[in-house]
Design a protein around this motif. Structure first.
Motif: not given
Length: 235
Positions: A131, A134-135, A156, A158, A176, A205-206, A208-211
């Motif tokens: 991370i 935040n990505i 990245p 996603r 999620k 964090s993963l 929150k960011y990923a689908n």
């Protein structure tokens, strides 16, 4: 002794055998600066032997011990090793998670057939997720599975897909709130409580960011089309 650049970190490897240096050849850099170093003791080799059903030589066991220590240390840098196959398509990473033998590598090969020059492997077995701002980024590592599918690259992350064998090809987006229990089965959880806290912060964090997706698939070409179209739609 040599230094590798892995997940944008410089790591000094105090090796005992040549095999690990050969394995890491594409990641070796010419510098004297590093964030941390790894050394393998006799006790470390003995520890690996208890999991070694094929009676591998110490040269190979050292490489496994190095990976284990890196995966433990990299937690301090917002990273972790994720047992998965990860592809890079149009500069974005797509991860496939499944129990060993389910066919995630085979499914990734179908993506390669379907997408041709648009796709390449980041890693076929043990990529690092880190991370940064935040990505979550997926990184290649020298430990890329028996097929050797992987490259020294990053992208990245996603889209993450939990793959299951089925007669039909069907993919759905997951809630999620339900993915943590499936994710942690593919990550080595440290015994140290402080590192556990750091690790779960990175996993959060993963998430929150990923689908996240659930895929039932067969091993026919249409499986790649079905999964890619759904996952790519939400990039």
């Amino acid at each position: 002794m040599f230094i590798i650049k892995l997940a944008d970190l410089n790591i000094k490897i105090n090796n005992r055998y040549h095999y690990i240096q050969h394995l890491c050849n594409n990641y070796i850099i010419n510098t004297n600066n590093y964030q941390f170093e790894i050394s393998i003791s006799d006790n470390d080799l003995e520890y690996e032997k208890q999991f070694d059903e094929f009676k591998q030589p110490n040269e190979y066991l050292e490489s496994i011990a190095v990976l284990r220590k890196i995966s433990d240390e990299i937690i301090k840098y917002d990273g972790f090793v994720l047992h998965s196959s990860i592809l890079k398509v149009d500069d974005m990473a797509y991860a496939f998670l499944a129990r060993s033998g389910t066919g995630k590598t085979t499914h990734c090969k179908l993506w390669c057939e379907y997408l041709k020059d648009r796709v390449s492997f980041i890693n076929g077995d043990k990529p690092i997720i880190r991370i940064i701002d935040n990505i979550p980024y997926a990184y290649g590592t020298p430990w890329n599975g028996k097929e050797g599918f992987g490259n020294n690259t990053k992208a990245p992350l996603r889209s993450i897909c939990f793959l299951h064998r089925g007669k039909l090809n069907r993919i759905i987006m997951m809630n999620k709130s339900n993915v943590m229990s499936s994710l942690v089965t593919q990550i080595v959880i440290p015994e140290d409580e402080e590192k556990q806290d750091l690790l779960f912060k990175s996993i959060d964090s993963l998430i929150k960011y990923a689908n996240f997706y659930y895929l039932d698939c067969n091993m026919e070409k249409d499986a790649a089309k079905v999964s890619f179209e759904m996952m790519h739609e939400h990039i």
